[in-house]
Design an enzyme around this catalytic site. Structure first.
Site, PDB file in Angstrom:
ATOM      1  N   HIS A   1     -46.956 -24.183  -1.973  1.00 53.89           N
ATOM      2  CA  HIS A   1     -46.788 -24.282  -0.528  1.00 53.89           C
ATOM      3  C   HIS A   1     -45.770 -25.359  -0.139  1.00 53.89           C
ATOM      4  CE1 HIS A   1     -49.977 -21.429  -0.176  1.00 53.89           C
ATOM      5  NE2 HIS A   1     -50.881 -22.239  -0.695  1.00 53.89           N
TER       6      HIS A   1
ATOM      7  N   GLY B   1     -50.732 -20.046  -9.737  1.00 54.19           N
ATOM      8  CA  GLY B   1     -49.900 -19.275  -8.811  1.00 54.19           C
ATOM      9  C   GLY B   1     -48.739 -20.056  -8.246  1.00 54.19           C
TER      10      GLY B   1
ATOM     11  N   ARG C   1     -51.360 -41.694   8.378  1.00 53.16           N
ATOM     12  CA  ARG C   1     -50.920 -42.211   7.081  1.00 53.16           C
ATOM     13  C   ARG C   1     -52.113 -42.691   6.252  1.00 53.16           C
ATOM     14  NH1 ARG C   1     -46.048 -42.199   5.776  1.00 53.16           N
ATOM     15  NH2 ARG C   1     -45.592 -41.676   7.936  1.00 53.16           N
TER      16      ARG C   1
ATOM     17  N   THR D   1       0.835  -1.201   0.000  1.00 51.58           N
ATOM     18  CA  THR D   1       0.000   0.000   0.000  1.00 51.58           C
ATOM     19  C   THR D   1       0.869   1.251   0.000  1.00 51.58           C
ATOM     20  OG1 THR D   1      -1.648  -1.214   1.301  1.00 51.58           O
ATOM     21  CG2 THR D   1      -1.934   1.159   1.120  1.00 51.58           C
TER      22      THR D   1
ATOM     23  N   ARG E   1     -35.868 -43.990   6.372  1.00 52.93           N
ATOM     24  CA  ARG E   1     -37.065 -43.160   6.538  1.00 52.93           C
ATOM     25  C   ARG E   1     -36.770 -41.749   6.029  1.00 52.93           C
ATOM     26  NH1 ARG E   1     -38.959 -41.913  12.556  1.00 52.93           N
ATOM     27  NH2 ARG E   1     -37.449 -40.227  12.278  1.00 52.93           N
TER      28      ARG E   1
ATOM     29  N   ARG F   1     -40.604  -7.519   1.313  1.00 49.23           N
ATOM     30  CA  ARG F   1     -41.810  -6.693   1.452  1.00 49.23           C
ATOM     31  C   ARG F   1     -42.475  -6.973   2.791  1.00 49.23           C
ATOM     32  NH1 ARG F   1     -42.652  -8.567  -3.785  1.00 49.23           N
ATOM     33  NH2 ARG F   1     -44.501  -9.777  -3.186  1.00 49.23           N
TER      34      ARG F   1
ATOM     35  N   THR G   1       2.499  -3.867  11.796  1.00 47.77           N
ATOM     36  CA  THR G   1       1.890  -2.736  12.503  1.00 47.77           C
ATOM     37  C   THR G   1       1.663  -3.002  13.987  1.00 47.77           C
ATOM     38  OG1 THR G   1      -0.300  -3.569  11.885  1.00 47.77           O
ATOM     39  CG2 THR G   1       0.706  -1.939  10.426  1.00 47.77           C
TER      40      THR G   1
ATOM     41  N   ARG H   1       4.576 -11.117   8.734  1.00 45.22           N
ATOM     42  CA  ARG H   1       3.553 -11.427   9.741  1.00 45.22           C
ATOM     43  C   ARG H   1       3.405 -10.290  10.762  1.00 45.22           C
ATOM     44  NH1 ARG H   1       3.082 -17.586  11.898  1.00 45.22           N
ATOM     45  NH2 ARG H   1       2.175 -18.514  10.011  1.00 45.22           N
TER      46      ARG H   1
ATOM     47  N   LYS I   1     -13.309   0.316  18.162  1.00 47.44           N
ATOM     48  CA  LYS I   1     -13.531   0.522  19.602  1.00 47.44           C
ATOM     49  C   LYS I   1     -13.446   2.006  19.955  1.00 47.44           C
ATOM     50  CE  LYS I   1     -11.579  -0.481  24.168  1.00 47.44           C
ATOM     51  NZ  LYS I   1     -10.656  -1.329  24.962  1.00 47.44           N
TER      52      LYS I   1
END
Length: 509
Positions: free
Chosen positions: A271, A300, A430, A39, A505, A214, A69, A66, A139
């Site tokens: 649905h 629909g 069922r 940078t 199942r 919405r 700063t 590593r 912070k």
């Protein structure tokens, strides 16, 4: 102080796209720039003065970059409280420069993981200095403005331009909120990478892409969607998707995932349940036969295809009012026809992996489970009756089982020649589910003679196979596992029905 004039900024970013106008504006405003590594070079190459962080800390970048700063003179410049006499005194004592703006982003950890990189490369993309700078600046938002992502560059540029280098407390707190969102999401991604084996029974979810809908399931409820819809779909036409649209689209996509490698298959959902499904040699015929499954409920509905939608299919679809059409692609002619209804939502489904974990709220917490990724195949079928299913019946049994897996429990699915005849969905019994399915099939003039029946769970009594037999059904697929399985097997043997059990199942609550 609520309004603050910036005098110095620390800039150290991975992504430099869009950074140039910010650097030039800060220089124009007389802001002293501090920077590191790439940078610093970027700023210097723009012909703008920049102070290397090493000149402040008297330490070079070490350990292969590593540590750059992580130094009291940097963090003191960020964390000092400008209205605190002790802080102000120590700043002078240790010759620490005041930093009013911090522009820092993070190494692309998630992208590195997604790229399939080695573990060592992934570990190196865990940002230490960047995350620390972001947290420190956020912070201390009372005195410092933190820019934590290139997505906020434009927003920041507008703020400092409008204020002529002055920022408000409201601005700084807003950017701090963005920063903590970035940092918490980053930490979540790192934890989830390390916890892939689920050694820690912990749930951490972070979605940074959200949109306000919405409303929710009903107009009096608020609704939101968190996820990357644009990665999943390319929207070609139509109104905004609603909360209920999204639930139906999710159900449609998961159902069609069972048929992605099959012959042309078309499904119609309402649905969250399929009211029509058929596999045929052409997608037009698949649509026509899917619609025949329940042309009333299809009004629909949500439509989905596993292959490109062509002109003849689009012409048929155009006669139906539907909310959403989904396909991997459309011919130009088909797309033009489908766009004839301005609100019809047209989506291209992109190739993307869906989550393998399902999450839903429950009581005062959440339930989490693995996705039901088991699809019954011919190899899973265990014939338990004297009569064995024919090859055609086996095809229909697998077809019905795939659909049964994606239908609300308790459910019974009736199918014939790879076409959904009817299903009984979401019933407490069922037997009720079966009776509902038979009644519905007969109401749409389906001949159930030779049809097959799929159940998402075992039969505790022989009543269902008896009812099915009397309706003309000749073959049954179910998971088995009841202590009274033999009662159903005995009825089938006595009345010439074939039954297979899968041992799996597929409840869907």
């Amino acid at each position: 102080m609520t309004a603050k004039k910036a005098s110095a900024a620390l800039i150290s970013v991975f992504h430099k796209d869009g950074l140039e106008p910010i650097v030039k504006k800060l220089d124009e405003l007389g802001v002293t720039l501090y920077s590191t590594g790439g940078t610093e070079k970027f700023i210097h190459d723009l012909g703008i003065d920049v102070v290397p962080v090493e000149d402040v800390t008297s330490y070079p970048s070490i350990l292969g970059g590593r540590v750059k700063t992580l130094h009291p003179k940097v963090f003191g410049g960020i964390l000092n409280r400008q209205d605190n006499e002790s802080d102000v005194s120590q700043m002078k004592e240790f010759d620490i420069p005041q930093l009013d703006i911090v522009i820092v982003d993070l190494y692309p950890f998630e992208k590195t993981v997604a790229s399939g990189a080695s573990e060592q490369d992934i570990i190196e993309k865990i940002d230490i200095g960047g995350i620390s700078l972001i947290r420190a600046a956020a912070k201390n938002f009372k005195d410092v403005l933190c820019v934590s992502s290139m997505e906020d560059y434009e927003d920041f540029l507008n703020v400092i331009t409008a204020g002529n280098g002055t920022t408000t407390l409201e601005d700084r707190k807003r950017f701090a909120t963005k920063a903590f969102n970035i940092s918490s999401h980053y930490d979540t991604a790192i934890f989830n990478y390390f916890n892939q084996e689920k050694e820690e029974t912990v749930l951490k979810i972070s979605e940074t892409k959200g949109q306000v809908l919405r409303y929710g399931e009903n107009p009096h409820q608020k609704g939101f969607f968190f996820g990357d819809f644009d990665a999943m779909f390319t929207k070609l036409h139509g109104k905004e998707l609603s909360y209920n649209n999204l639930l139906d689209v999710d159900a449609a996509v998961n159902l069609m995932g069972e048929f992605k490698n099959d012959d042309p298959t078309f499904a119609i959902l309402k649905h969250n349940n399929a009211c029509g499904l058929a596999t045929r040699s052409t997608i037009k015929q698949a649509y026509v036969d899917a619609l025949a499954g329940d042309p009333v409920s299809a009004f629909g509905g949500i439509l989905i295809s596993n292959v490109e939608i062509d002109k003849p299919t689009a012409e048929e679809i155009h006669n139906l009012f539907c909310e959403v059409v989904i396909a991997p692609s459309y011919s130009d002619e088909a797309l033009e026809i489908l766009k004839g209804k301005k609100n019809r939502i047209i989506l291209i489904q992109n190739k993307i992996e869906l989550p393998e974990t399902l999450v839903r709220t429950c009581l005062n917490g959440v339930l989490v489970q693995d996705k039901d990724s088991k699809t019954d195949s011919k190899e899973d079928l265990n014939p338990v009756t004297d009569k064995k299913p024919t090859p055609q019946e086996i095809e229909d049994l697998i077809f019905a089982s795939k659909l049964c897996k994606h239908t609300k429990s308790n459910t019974i699915v009736l199918a014939k020649n790879k076409q959904l005849c009817a299903s009984g969905t979401g019933q407490t019994s069922r037997v009720d589910a079966l009776n509902q399915a038979i009644h519905k099939a007969q109401s749409f003039n389906f001949d159930l003679e030779g049809a097959v029946m799929a159940s998402d769970a075992f039969f505790p009594f022989p009543d269902c196979v008896e009812i099915a037999d009397k309706a003309g059904i000749k073959s049954v697929i179910q998971p088995g596992g009841s202590i009274k399985d033999q009662l159903s097997i005995d009825y089938c043997n006595e009345n010439g029905l074939a039954m297979v059990m899968t041992g799996t199942r597929h409840f869907k609550h």
